[in-house]
Design an enzyme around this catalytic site. Structure first.
Site, PDB file in Angstrom:
ATOM      1  N   GLU A  35       0.867  -1.165   0.000  1.00 10.56           N
ATOM      2  CA  GLU A  35       0.000   0.000   0.000  1.00 10.56           C
ATOM      3  C   GLU A  35       0.911   1.224   0.000  1.00 10.56           C
ATOM      4  O   GLU A  35       1.800   1.323   0.856  1.00 10.56           O
ATOM      5  CB  GLU A  35      -0.885  -0.010   1.253  1.00 10.56           C
ATOM      6  CG  GLU A  35      -1.864   1.132   1.237  1.00 10.56           C
ATOM      7  CD  GLU A  35      -2.797   1.166   2.436  1.00 10.56           C
ATOM      8  OE1 GLU A  35      -2.757   0.233   3.268  1.00 10.56           O
ATOM      9  OE2 GLU A  35      -3.543   2.150   2.537  1.00 10.56           O
ATOM     10  N   ARG A 261       5.012 -12.728   9.923  1.00 11.79           N
ATOM     11  CA  ARG A 261       5.677 -11.453   9.675  1.00 11.79           C
ATOM     12  C   ARG A 261       7.077 -11.480  10.258  1.00 11.79           C
ATOM     13  O   ARG A 261       7.345 -12.197  11.215  1.00 11.79           O
ATOM     14  CB  ARG A 261       4.966 -10.308  10.406  1.00 11.79           C
ATOM     15  CG  ARG A 261       3.546 -10.112  10.161  1.00 11.79           C
ATOM     16  CD  ARG A 261       3.017  -9.023  11.096  1.00 11.79           C
ATOM     17  NE  ARG A 261       3.426  -7.701  10.637  1.00 11.79           N
ATOM     18  CZ  ARG A 261       2.769  -7.018   9.703  1.00 11.79           C
ATOM     19  NH1 ARG A 261       1.714  -7.523   9.127  1.00 11.79           N
ATOM     20  NH2 ARG A 261       3.181  -5.830   9.346  1.00 11.79           N
ATOM     21  N   LYS A 271       3.824   0.868   9.977  1.00 14.24           N
ATOM     22  CA  LYS A 271       3.985   2.123   9.225  1.00 14.24           C
ATOM     23  C   LYS A 271       3.468   3.309  10.029  1.00 14.24           C
ATOM     24  O   LYS A 271       3.990   4.403   9.908  1.00 14.24           O
ATOM     25  CB  LYS A 271       3.239   2.017   7.892  1.00 14.24           C
ATOM     26  CG  LYS A 271       4.099   1.370   6.821  1.00 14.24           C
ATOM     27  CD  LYS A 271       3.433   1.479   5.481  1.00 14.24           C
ATOM     28  CE  LYS A 271       3.122   0.116   4.942  1.00 14.24           C
ATOM     29  NZ  LYS A 271       2.249   0.078   3.800  1.00 14.24           N
TER      30      LYS A 271
HETATM   31  P1  ATP Z   1       2.113  -2.117   8.180  1.00  9.31           P
HETATM   32  O1  ATP Z   1       1.449  -3.033   9.163  1.00  9.31           O
HETATM   33  O2  ATP Z   1       3.494  -1.729   8.544  1.00  9.31           O
HETATM   34  O3  ATP Z   1       1.274  -0.947   7.786  1.00  9.31           O
HETATM   35  P2  ATP Z   1       1.185  -3.497   5.891  1.00  9.31           P
HETATM   36  O4  ATP Z   1       1.044  -4.957   5.982  1.00  9.31           O
HETATM   37  O5  ATP Z   1      -0.046  -2.707   5.994  1.00  9.31           O
HETATM   38  O6  ATP Z   1       2.302  -3.017   6.896  1.00  9.31           O
HETATM   39  P3  ATP Z   1       1.505  -3.361   3.087  1.00  9.31           P
HETATM   40  O7  ATP Z   1       2.012  -2.266   2.259  1.00  9.31           O
HETATM   41  O8  ATP Z   1       0.077  -3.729   2.979  1.00  9.31           O
HETATM   42  O9  ATP Z   1       1.897  -3.044   4.568  1.00  9.31           O
HETATM   43  O10 ATP Z   1       2.392  -4.671   2.886  1.00  9.31           O
HETATM   44  C1  ATP Z   1       2.706  -5.197   1.630  1.00  9.31           C
HETATM   45  C2  ATP Z   1       3.072  -6.638   1.797  1.00  9.31           C
HETATM   46  O11 ATP Z   1       4.178  -6.769   2.679  1.00  9.31           O
HETATM   47  C3  ATP Z   1       1.932  -7.436   2.369  1.00  9.31           C
HETATM   48  O12 ATP Z   1       1.821  -8.642   1.650  1.00  9.31           O
HETATM   49  C4  ATP Z   1       2.341  -7.674   3.789  1.00  9.31           C
HETATM   50  O13 ATP Z   1       1.822  -8.861   4.288  1.00  9.31           O
HETATM   51  C5  ATP Z   1       3.870  -7.702   3.688  1.00  9.31           C
HETATM   52  N1  ATP Z   1       4.460  -7.303   4.959  1.00  9.31           N
HETATM   53  C6  ATP Z   1       4.236  -6.168   5.646  1.00  9.31           C
HETATM   54  N2  ATP Z   1       4.903  -6.158   6.819  1.00  9.31           N
HETATM   55  C7  ATP Z   1       5.601  -7.327   6.862  1.00  9.31           C
HETATM   56  C8  ATP Z   1       6.487  -7.931   7.816  1.00  9.31           C
HETATM   57  N3  ATP Z   1       6.802  -7.315   8.963  1.00  9.31           N
HETATM   58  N4  ATP Z   1       7.004  -9.138   7.516  1.00  9.31           N
HETATM   59  C9  ATP Z   1       6.698  -9.760   6.368  1.00  9.31           C
HETATM   60  N5  ATP Z   1       5.875  -9.260   5.438  1.00  9.31           N
HETATM   61  C10 ATP Z   1       5.323  -8.057   5.673  1.00  9.31           C
HETATM   62 MG    MG Z   2      -1.544  -3.989   4.430  1.00  8.12          MG
END
Ligand code: ATP
Ligand code: MG
Length: 553
Positions: A35, A261, A271
């Protein structure tokens, strides 16, 4: 597929192997779906290495798709930084960058299809009522008063939503699934809400935006994704993912597979928290070298190879876990130990006058790497005035102190043995300068008179020294689990950035951003983009050894 056997296997690769053997799939198609509401962090790097790495190893393809359904929180700068980071990590996405918003028309049509099948309805409950009607883990929910509105009327209401006839929050489009489901996400989830927001890709075309759960599975299917890899918090949502794809007219049905994760000690990874650090100016920006963002790690001096190696070492499982920061640090240390040329820099200079040296400069040879002759050598000036580090001199010390002590001897790295004869102090007793003598016959030789040399220290010749700023970075937080604190901003490590003004040897004159060095006895550093001819600037990437929590003798 021969090379696949050399890769570490994991449960996801085993599923893919089985799908290829059974003929369920003949090629692998994955995607990385960030995102664009922040910079990517090291957790995302795990997901990138997994998705792109699998595509690479199975000669498949991986798409980069921006999951852009929240226009208010997203922007084009985040889009650009994310694309740059994926590129920098060394991965190539298939075709053009994709956006979920590319599919807004298709998503709208699938929503209409669901309404036509009496599987979706327009609901007028406000947020608070919605929460109340949803029930909880022990109590089933209640049906929305408009759950049974006729199909024709729902179609008309949804058309009005799209036309901008309703205010934000006034109504939403929900799926008609099961208000008593034990999976909360199946209790008639909202799939469209009204939002009069300008979108970075679609401009003002839409005033309704689809929700993540609705968008994600359909985007995957439209792109022909075979394996949709996501983190464990989406485990329950898999029911919804499958329900939607089963109930719309689409042939492709990707398999969602969840993995744990990455959590890293001494770092925050959400984020929202990273954004807070930027907004509160606790750090200088998303790419502050203390941030766990890919841009921050890059500026800190991490290489893409080290981050990829880290992702490989931590592996992929379904178990929640927290990785030690030292595991990440070990990867960059190993990479730089062989790749970074050695150089000398003095962070806290103390002037040393070598009283018996003629007033001329001589040029000595110094190897760029002690274990790799192919890295060549450089010329080091040596003359009557040099700088050493203040921490490398004591007036008195026992035998364990392997540096310079008054009335004893130490070797200057790549140069001569010197003897400390006299300490010059100001009235307050601060040491201003040392008077030393050098032993001219000790270049590459031990002293002929058999005297004991305590150790080897680094130095920089004064007339050719380059003024330099050293940004000595350390862990941003002083506790291993900052996210567990009531306020994570209260556990910022006050020593996470210590700035020192000193000198670097003249061969570093042209140091350009990202160029890495091992400053002898100090650590691995890289030139910062702020570095200029008038004043070099270096960031400490990592110390030579893991010294966290240990005090130096
Ligand atoms: P945040 O919780 O930091 O906002 P998010 O999951 O909302 O992170 P996205 O931009 O949606 O962030 O993530 C893109 C991809 O990266 C998704 O498939 C998500 O599952 C993966 N991802 C995000 N954080 C992690 C992590 N700590 N470890 C592994 N994969 C991750
Ligand atoms: Mg997400």
């Amino acid at each position: 597929m021969a090379d696949v056997e050399h890769r570490p296997t994991n449960f996801i690769r085993q599923i893919i192997d089985a799908d290829l053997v059974s003929g369920k799939h003949s090629a692998v198609q994955t995607r990385f779906p960030p995102e664009p509401n922040g910079f990517l962090h090291i957790g995302h790097a795990k997901s990138i290495c997994l998705n792109f790495g699998i595509a690479e190893d199975y000669q498949g393809q991986c798409n980069l798709r921006f999951d852009d359904t929240n226009p208010e929180k997203e922007n084009i700068d985040f889009v650009n930084s994310i694309a740059q980071d994926v590129n920098w990590l060394g991965f190539k996405w298939s075709g053009d960058i994709r956006y979920s918003s590319d599919y807004f028309d298709a998503l709208h049509d699938f929503a209409v299809e669901l309404i036509s099948k009496s599987l979706a309805y327009v609901c007028f409950l406000n947020a608070e009522q919605m929460r109340e009607y949803r029930g909880n883990l022990t109590q089933p929910g209640k049906n929305s008063p408009t759950r049974d509105t006729a199909v024709e009327e729902n179609l008309a209401l949804f058309a009005k939503m799209r036309a901008g006839c309703f205010k934000e929050g006034e109504c939403s489009l929900r799926l008609k699934i099961d208000m008593a489901s034990s999976f909360m996400c199946m209790r008639d989830p909202v799939i469209y809400r009204v939002k009069f927001a300008h979108h970075h890709q679609t401009g003002d075309k839409w005033c309704i935006y689809p929700m993540y759960d609705f968008t994600h599975c359909i985007s995957d299917a439209l792109e022909g994704i075979t394996h949709s890899l996501c983190t464990l918090e989406f485990q329950d949502n898999r029911r919804l993912y499958d329900w939607i794809l089963t109930n719309i007219s689409i042939a492709c049905h990707p398999q969602q597979i969840e993995f744990s994760r990455l959590n890293l000690e001494f770092a925050v990874m959400s984020k929202r928290k990273l954004q807070t650090l930027v907004e509160q100016q606790t750090v200088s920006g998303w790419d502050d070298p203390r941030m766990p963002t890919i841009a921050g790690l890059r500026r800190r001096g991490y290489t893409a190879a080290a981050i990829r190696e880290f992702a490989k070492r931590i592996g992929v499982t379904k178990q929640d876990n927290v990785i030690e920061m030292s595991a990440l640090e070990a990867c960059i240390r190993e990479d730089l130990d062989s790749a970074a040329p050695r150089a000398m820099a003095v962070l806290d200079p103390l002037k040393v006058t070598i009283t018996n040296h003629p007033a001329t400069i001589e040029w000595l040879d110094a190897p760029n790497h002690p274990k790799d002759e192919t890295m060549g050598s450089r010329k080091l000036p040596f003359g009557p005035v040099v700088y050493i580090d203040r921490a490398d001199f004591r007036e008195e010390a026992n035998k364990k102190y392997k540096r310079l002590v008054l009335n004893s001897d130490v070797r200057l790295r790549n140069a001569y043995v010197i003897h400390a004869d006299e300490v010059i102090k100001d009235e307050a007793g601060n040491i201003l300068e040392l008077k030393c003598s050098y032993l001219p016959e000790t270049l590459g030789e031990n002293p002929a008179d058999g005297r004991k040399v305590r150790g080897v220290i680094h130095w920089v010749e004064a007339t050719h020294a380059m003024p330099a700023e050293f940004r000595v970075y350390d862990r941003l937080f002083s506790v291993a689990n900052p996210a567990a604190e009531a306020d994570f901003l209260t556990v910022i490590n006050p020593q996470s950035l210590v700035i020192k003004q000193g000198y670097a040897e003249p061969s570093l004159q042209g140091a350009i951003a990202q160029q890495a060095y091992q400053f002898e006895r100090e650590g691995y550093y890289c030139a910062d983009r702020d570095s200029a001819a008038a004043k070099l600037v270096f960031n400490r990437t990592v110390a030579l050894r893991d010294t966290w929590g240990k005090t130096e003798e």
